[in-house]
Design a protein around this motif. Structure first.
Motif, PDB file in Angstrom:
ATOM      1  N   MET A   1       0.839  -1.195   0.000  1.00  0.00           N
ATOM      2  CA  MET A   1       0.000   0.000   0.000  1.00  0.00           C
ATOM      3  C   MET A   1       0.874   1.245   0.000  1.00  0.00           C
ATOM      4  O   MET A   1       1.811   1.354   0.787  1.00  0.00           O
ATOM      5  N   THR A   2       0.561   2.192  -0.886  1.00  0.00           N
ATOM      6  CA  THR A   2       1.349   3.415  -0.990  1.00  0.00           C
ATOM      7  C   THR A   2       1.121   4.296   0.232  1.00  0.00           C
ATOM      8  O   THR A   2      -0.009   4.490   0.673  1.00  0.00           O
ATOM      9  N   ALA A   3       2.200   4.836   0.774  1.00  0.00           N
ATOM     10  CA  ALA A   3       2.093   5.732   1.922  1.00  0.00           C
ATOM     11  C   ALA A   3       1.401   7.021   1.492  1.00  0.00           C
ATOM     12  O   ALA A   3       1.455   7.419   0.326  1.00  0.00           O
ATOM     13  N   ALA A   4       0.758   7.689   2.445  1.00  0.00           N
ATOM     14  CA  ALA A   4       0.076   8.947   2.161  1.00  0.00           C
ATOM     15  C   ALA A   4       0.291   9.904   3.319  1.00  0.00           C
ATOM     16  O   ALA A   4       0.242   9.512   4.491  1.00  0.00           O
ATOM     17  N   VAL A   5       0.531  11.157   2.998  1.00  0.00           N
ATOM     18  CA  VAL A   5       0.707  12.172   4.027  1.00  0.00           C
ATOM     19  C   VAL A   5      -0.632  12.396   4.722  1.00  0.00           C
ATOM     20  O   VAL A   5      -1.644  12.640   4.064  1.00  0.00           O
ATOM     21  N   ALA A  18      -0.673  17.150  18.812  1.00  0.00           N
ATOM     22  CA  ALA A  18       0.788  17.096  18.851  1.00  0.00           C
ATOM     23  C   ALA A  18       1.298  15.714  18.466  1.00  0.00           C
ATOM     24  O   ALA A  18       2.265  15.584  17.704  1.00  0.00           O
ATOM     25  N   LYS A  19       0.642  14.682  18.974  1.00  0.00           N
ATOM     26  CA  LYS A  19       1.059  13.307  18.673  1.00  0.00           C
ATOM     27  C   LYS A  19       0.929  13.014  17.180  1.00  0.00           C
ATOM     28  O   LYS A  19       1.863  12.496  16.543  1.00  0.00           O
ATOM     29  N   ASP A  20      -0.223  13.366  16.586  1.00  0.00           N
ATOM     30  CA  ASP A  20      -0.462  13.069  15.172  1.00  0.00           C
ATOM     31  C   ASP A  20       0.406  13.933  14.263  1.00  0.00           C
ATOM     32  O   ASP A  20       0.976  13.445  13.279  1.00  0.00           O
ATOM     33  N   PHE A  21       0.492  15.207  14.590  1.00  0.00           N
ATOM     34  CA  PHE A  21       1.259  16.147  13.776  1.00  0.00           C
ATOM     35  C   PHE A  21       2.741  15.803  13.827  1.00  0.00           C
ATOM     36  O   PHE A  21       3.428  15.726  12.794  1.00  0.00           O
ATOM     37  N   GLY A  22       3.261  15.578  15.027  1.00  0.00           N
ATOM     38  CA  GLY A  22       4.673  15.248  15.162  1.00  0.00           C
ATOM     39  C   GLY A  22       5.030  13.942  14.478  1.00  0.00           C
ATOM     40  O   GLY A  22       6.082  13.828  13.839  1.00  0.00           O
ATOM     41  N   ALA A  23       4.135  12.950  14.578  1.00  0.00           N
ATOM     42  CA  ALA A  23       4.396  11.662  13.926  1.00  0.00           C
ATOM     43  C   ALA A  23       4.448  11.819  12.410  1.00  0.00           C
ATOM     44  O   ALA A  23       5.272  11.191  11.735  1.00  0.00           O
ATOM     45  N   SER A  24       3.574  12.650  11.856  1.00  0.00           N
ATOM     46  CA  SER A  24       3.592  12.890  10.411  1.00  0.00           C
ATOM     47  C   SER A  24       4.873  13.606  10.006  1.00  0.00           C
ATOM     48  O   SER A  24       5.494  13.276   8.987  1.00  0.00           O
ATOM     49  N   PHE A  25       5.291  14.575  10.809  1.00  0.00           N
ATOM     50  CA  PHE A  25       6.546  15.276  10.539  1.00  0.00           C
ATOM     51  C   PHE A  25       7.729  14.317  10.594  1.00  0.00           C
ATOM     52  O   PHE A  25       8.635  14.377   9.754  1.00  0.00           O
ATOM     53  N   GLU A  26       7.744  13.426  11.594  1.00  0.00           N
ATOM     54  CA  GLU A  26       8.875  12.509  11.735  1.00  0.00           C
ATOM     55  C   GLU A  26       8.910  11.496  10.586  1.00  0.00           C
ATOM     56  O   GLU A  26       9.992  11.131  10.109  1.00  0.00           O
ATOM     57  N   ARG A  27       7.750  11.068  10.118  1.00  0.00           N
ATOM     58  CA  ARG A  27       7.690  10.084   9.025  1.00  0.00           C
ATOM     59  C   ARG A  27       7.888  10.714   7.656  1.00  0.00           C
ATOM     60  O   ARG A  27       8.653  10.206   6.835  1.00  0.00           O
ATOM     61  N   PHE A  28       7.203  11.835   7.394  1.00  0.00           N
ATOM     62  CA  PHE A  28       7.207  12.410   6.049  1.00  0.00           C
ATOM     63  C   PHE A  28       7.920  13.763   5.945  1.00  0.00           C
ATOM     64  O   PHE A  28       8.269  14.191   4.838  1.00  0.00           O
ATOM     65  N   GLY A  29       8.082  14.461   7.085  1.00  0.00           N
ATOM     66  CA  GLY A  29       8.533  15.854   7.020  1.00  0.00           C
ATOM     67  C   GLY A  29       7.432  16.782   6.560  1.00  0.00           C
ATOM     68  O   GLY A  29       7.654  17.983   6.380  1.00  0.00           O
ATOM     69  N   PHE A  30       6.243  16.264   6.375  1.00  0.00           N
ATOM     70  CA  PHE A  30       5.079  17.006   5.876  1.00  0.00           C
ATOM     71  C   PHE A  30       3.838  16.577   6.638  1.00  0.00           C
ATOM     72  O   PHE A  30       3.770  15.476   7.183  1.00  0.00           O
ATOM     73  N   ALA A  31       2.822  17.438   6.625  1.00  0.00           N
ATOM     74  CA  ALA A  31       1.480  17.106   7.093  1.00  0.00           C
ATOM     75  C   ALA A  31       0.507  18.023   6.360  1.00  0.00           C
ATOM     76  O   ALA A  31       0.886  19.090   5.881  1.00  0.00           O
ATOM     77  N   MET A  32      -0.742  17.584   6.264  1.00  0.00           N
ATOM     78  CA  MET A  32      -1.797  18.435   5.718  1.00  0.00           C
ATOM     79  C   MET A  32      -2.708  18.831   6.872  1.00  0.00           C
ATOM     80  O   MET A  32      -3.152  17.976   7.639  1.00  0.00           O
ATOM     81  N   ILE A  33      -2.964  20.135   7.003  1.00  0.00           N
ATOM     82  CA  ILE A  33      -3.610  20.679   8.185  1.00  0.00           C
ATOM     83  C   ILE A  33      -4.940  21.349   7.827  1.00  0.00           C
ATOM     84  O   ILE A  33      -4.987  22.234   6.971  1.00  0.00           O
ATOM     85  N   THR A  34      -6.003  20.918   8.504  1.00  0.00           N
ATOM     86  CA  THR A  34      -7.316  21.540   8.345  1.00  0.00           C
ATOM     87  C   THR A  34      -7.693  22.289   9.624  1.00  0.00           C
ATOM     88  O   THR A  34      -7.027  22.157  10.651  1.00  0.00           O
TER      89      THR A  34
END
Length: 309
Positions: A1-5, A18-34
């Motif tokens: 399965m292809t990873a997705a930001v 903080a947990k979700d945002f930081g984990a996305s940053f650590e994995r991808f260096g990116f996040a999408m924020i609503t």
């Protein structure tokens, strides 16, 4: 399965965000924020003013180019910026809005005052307000990062106080075939974090760990947010400054211009970037033992991308 930001809502409880945002940053260096809270009407007005400016005649726009200014304020013409290590210039033009500091401020030498185009009514009022909103949301995001790193929630407040942040209004004109270069060649951002509006139009991609390019397409009105080199350095690469690009459009969209508004949130110019002790350990030796101020780092990188000599 292809990873997705991941797409993450700022309405989440602070610790969960903080947990979700930081984990996305650590994995991808990116996040999408609503749910960032910036008024959609203000954003729409900003898009309209940007389009009005870039539609002006070339000679009018070039009157706001500041030679030797490193593109810090005002207009940077099409075909000027080049990614570090790239062979072709990017297919874009842009306008920069920064932070005006009062006369005599200790950081004023590193942060020139803004220039404003007289031809577009209400231009300054809209972007002064949007800059302040980006600044507000950026501090909230940094608080989430601080929590994720086990720091006090207000850890970053002083580091970015009167920081050398820049809002960029970007115009990528329609692409004529055969194109020489792409809209934005693969690069990493220099700053602390970047908040980007306008990535709904296809083209933004990040380089994943397996060497594949992943599209980043936030929902309408949402932001793409990414780690910059300064935060990567501060965290000893725990939070990676991920390579990204804006590829040229498919044939069906080649005649469509692309607009975006990144806000490059910077540390204050005299902030010493020194590796956080919590990011150093036996398995993670300090990769950046030498301290460097944010302005020294910025000037070094501006020379590498052709905006300063």
């Amino acid at each position: 399965m292809t990873a997705a930001v991941p797409t993450i809502s700022m309405s989440l409880p602070a610790d969960q965000f903080a947990k979700d945002f930081g984990a996305s940053f650590e994995r991808f260096g990116f996040a999408m924020i609503t749910d960032h809270g910036i008024d959609p009407a203000l954003i729409d007005d900003a898009w309209a003013k940007a389009k009005d400016f870039f539609a002006l005649p070339e000679e009018v726009k070039r009157a706001y180019h500041i030679p030797g200014g490193g593109g810090a304020r005002g207009y940077t013409p099409f075909g000027t910026e080049i990614a570090k290590g790239a062979k072709e210039v990017d297919l874009k033009e842009f306008w920069h809005v920064g932070r005006d500091l009062p006369a005599g401020h200790r950081l004023a030498a590193q942060q020139p005052n803004n220039v404003w185009p007289a031809e577009i009514e209400g231009f300054r009022a809209v972007y002064d307000k949007l800059f302040a909103e980006f600044d507000r949301v950026g501090r909230q995001l940094l608080s989430g990062i601080a929590r994720y790193l086990g720091l006090a929630p207000d850890f970053f407040d002083d580091t970015v106080l009167d920081g050398n942040s820049v809002m960029r209004l970007l115009h990528y004109p329609p692409v004529e075939a055969p194109a020489k270069g792409i809209r934005a060649e693969a690069h990493e951002d220099i700053n602390t974090i970047t908040l980007l509006l306008g990535a709904e139009e296809a083209g933004l991609e990040i380089l994943d760990k397996d060497g594949s390019w992943l599209p980043v397409s936030p929902p309408r009105g949402a932001m793409a947010v990414n780690v910059g080199d300064m935060l990567q350095r501060l965290t000893n690469n725990k939070l990676p400054s991920t390579t990204h690009r804006v590829r040229n459009p498919d044939a069906g969209r080649a005649s469509v211009a692309r607009y975006s508004m990144p806000f490059f949130l910077h540390f204050r110019s005299d902030y010493p970037i020194e590796t956080l002790e919590s990011c150093i350990g036996d398995a993670h030796p300090n990769l950046y033992p030498m301290s460097i101020t944010a302005d020294e780092y910025l000037q070094e990188r501006l020379r590498e991308i052709g905006l300063k000599k």
